[in-house]
Design a protein around this motif. Structure first.
Motif, PDB file in Angstrom:
ATOM      1  N   GLY A  29       0.839  -1.189   0.000  1.00 26.73           N
ATOM      2  CA  GLY A  29       0.000   0.000   0.000  1.00 26.73           C
ATOM      3  C   GLY A  29       0.874   1.239   0.000  1.00 26.73           C
ATOM      4  O   GLY A  29       1.860   1.305   0.734  1.00 26.73           O
ATOM      5  N   ILE A  30       0.532   2.203  -0.833  1.00 28.82           N
ATOM      6  CA  ILE A  30       1.254   3.475  -0.882  1.00 28.82           C
ATOM      7  C   ILE A  30       0.231   4.570  -0.585  1.00 28.82           C
ATOM      8  O   ILE A  30      -0.710   4.768  -1.349  1.00 28.82           O
ATOM      9  CB  ILE A  30       1.904   3.687  -2.264  1.00 28.82           C
ATOM     10  CG1 ILE A  30       2.847   2.527  -2.591  1.00 28.82           C
ATOM     11  CG2 ILE A  30       2.649   5.019  -2.304  1.00 28.82           C
ATOM     12  CD1 ILE A  30       3.342   2.523  -4.022  1.00 28.82           C
ATOM     13  N   ILE A  41      -2.679   3.802  -3.317  1.00 31.90           N
ATOM     14  CA  ILE A  41      -2.452   2.808  -4.369  1.00 31.90           C
ATOM     15  C   ILE A  41      -2.137   1.513  -3.651  1.00 31.90           C
ATOM     16  O   ILE A  41      -1.298   1.483  -2.747  1.00 31.90           O
ATOM     17  CB  ILE A  41      -1.270   3.200  -5.275  1.00 31.90           C
ATOM     18  CG1 ILE A  41      -1.587   4.459  -6.076  1.00 31.90           C
ATOM     19  CG2 ILE A  41      -0.910   2.037  -6.205  1.00 31.90           C
ATOM     20  CD1 ILE A  41      -0.401   5.000  -6.850  1.00 31.90           C
ATOM     21  N   ARG A  42      -2.813   0.446  -4.031  1.00 29.84           N
ATOM     22  CA  ARG A  42      -2.547  -0.879  -3.446  1.00 29.84           C
ATOM     23  C   ARG A  42      -2.112  -1.793  -4.579  1.00 29.84           C
ATOM     24  O   ARG A  42      -2.844  -1.973  -5.559  1.00 29.84           O
ATOM     25  CB  ARG A  42      -3.794  -1.413  -2.750  1.00 29.84           C
ATOM     26  CG  ARG A  42      -3.540  -2.700  -1.997  1.00 29.84           C
ATOM     27  CD  ARG A  42      -4.670  -2.954  -1.014  1.00 29.84           C
ATOM     28  NE  ARG A  42      -4.604  -4.291  -0.475  1.00 29.84           N
ATOM     29  CZ  ARG A  42      -3.877  -4.647   0.580  1.00 29.84           C
ATOM     30  NH1 ARG A  42      -3.167  -3.750   1.218  1.00 29.84           N
ATOM     31  NH2 ARG A  42      -3.881  -5.887   1.009  1.00 29.84           N
ATOM     32  N   PHE A 111      -6.597   1.900  -7.071  1.00 26.66           N
ATOM     33  CA  PHE A 111      -6.429   3.249  -6.548  1.00 26.66           C
ATOM     34  C   PHE A 111      -7.720   3.649  -5.857  1.00 26.66           C
ATOM     35  O   PHE A 111      -8.811   3.414  -6.376  1.00 26.66           O
ATOM     36  CB  PHE A 111      -6.137   4.241  -7.687  1.00 26.66           C
ATOM     37  CG  PHE A 111      -6.265   5.672  -7.262  1.00 26.66           C
ATOM     38  CD1 PHE A 111      -5.245   6.280  -6.556  1.00 26.66           C
ATOM     39  CD2 PHE A 111      -7.415   6.398  -7.533  1.00 26.66           C
ATOM     40  CE1 PHE A 111      -5.375   7.607  -6.125  1.00 26.66           C
ATOM     41  CE2 PHE A 111      -7.550   7.717  -7.114  1.00 26.66           C
ATOM     42  CZ  PHE A 111      -6.527   8.321  -6.412  1.00 26.66           C
ATOM     43  N   ALA A 112      -7.585   4.262  -4.684  1.00 27.51           N
ATOM     44  CA  ALA A 112      -8.746   4.797  -3.975  1.00 27.51           C
ATOM     45  C   ALA A 112      -8.453   6.248  -3.607  1.00 27.51           C
ATOM     46  O   ALA A 112      -7.412   6.547  -3.009  1.00 27.51           O
ATOM     47  CB  ALA A 112      -9.024   3.983  -2.718  1.00 27.51           C
ATOM     48  N   GLY A 118     -12.474   5.391  -7.281  1.00 28.69           N
ATOM     49  CA  GLY A 118     -11.512   4.318  -7.390  1.00 28.69           C
ATOM     50  C   GLY A 118     -11.320   3.836  -8.810  1.00 28.69           C
ATOM     51  O   GLY A 118     -12.167   4.063  -9.681  1.00 28.69           O
ATOM     52  N   VAL A 119     -10.186   3.217  -9.026  1.00 24.49           N
ATOM     53  CA  VAL A 119      -9.853   2.577 -10.299  1.00 24.49           C
ATOM     54  C   VAL A 119      -9.199   1.247  -9.945  1.00 24.49           C
ATOM     55  O   VAL A 119      -8.351   1.184  -9.049  1.00 24.49           O
ATOM     56  CB  VAL A 119      -8.873   3.441 -11.122  1.00 24.49           C
ATOM     57  CG1 VAL A 119      -8.531   2.745 -12.441  1.00 24.49           C
ATOM     58  CG2 VAL A 119      -9.441   4.833 -11.387  1.00 24.49           C
ATOM     59  N   VAL A 120      -9.601   0.184 -10.638  1.00 23.84           N
ATOM     60  CA  VAL A 120      -9.055  -1.152 -10.399  1.00 23.84           C
ATOM     61  C   VAL A 120      -8.581  -1.753 -11.719  1.00 23.84           C
ATOM     62  O   VAL A 120      -9.285  -1.670 -12.721  1.00 23.84           O
ATOM     63  CB  VAL A 120     -10.127  -2.082  -9.766  1.00 23.84           C
ATOM     64  CG1 VAL A 120      -9.584  -3.480  -9.557  1.00 23.84           C
ATOM     65  CG2 VAL A 120     -10.628  -1.503  -8.452  1.00 23.84           C
ATOM     66  N   SER A 121      -7.391  -2.341 -11.681  1.00 23.27           N
ATOM     67  CA  SER A 121      -6.883  -3.074 -12.843  1.00 23.27           C
ATOM     68  C   SER A 121      -7.393  -4.505 -12.753  1.00 23.27           C
ATOM     69  O   SER A 121      -6.934  -5.280 -11.905  1.00 23.27           O
ATOM     70  CB  SER A 121      -5.356  -3.060 -12.852  1.00 23.27           C
ATOM     71  OG  SER A 121      -4.859  -3.875 -13.887  1.00 23.27           O
TER      72      SER A 121
END
Length: 123
Positions: A29-30, A41-42, A111-112, A118-121
């Motif tokens: 986690g950043i 960012i995880r 990303f949160a 949020g955005v998820v790959s």
């Protein structure tokens, strides 16, 4: 970040934000904490760091690799993109680049934002 057409990329709202802390558990986690608001960012897959030299690949499953990611603390973002191919690219003021390639078997990163965006790959 690799050169590609950025037209379909999604900019993440991190420009000017500084890495406040890194959290290591089953992922990396950043956190970016600015005036009490946190963006995160995880990373749940392998990632690459480039600092004035060739890319170095790191694995979430290796504790010794996670320690090297702590070098991001205190660095300020100049550009952060959720790439159209599912990768993540973050460039810092000192030239350090963090990139997370897409992973066909898991969510490589997410990303949160402080506003619950949020955005998820996806795999």
């Amino acid at each position: 970040m690799d050169p590609h057409d950025e037209a379909d990329d999604i900019p993440l709202p991190l420009r000017g934000k500084t890495v406040s802390r890194c959290i290591v558990d089953s992922a990396l986690g950043i956190d970016f904490i600015d005036e009490g608001e946190r963006s995160t960012i995880r990373i749940e897959s392998r990632f690459l760091l480039r600092r004035l030299g060739p890319d170095k690949s790191f694995s979430i499953g290796r504790v010794e690799d996670m320690g090297k990611a702590l070098a991001l603390i205190g660095k300020t973002v100049t550009k952060a993109l959720a790439r159209s191919d599912g990768a993540l690219g973050v460039t810092f003021e000192d030239g350090t680049v963090l990139s997370v390639p897409p992973d066909p078997s898991t969510e490589a990163w997410e990303f949160a934002g402080p506003d619950r965006s949020g955005v998820v790959s996806l795999p």
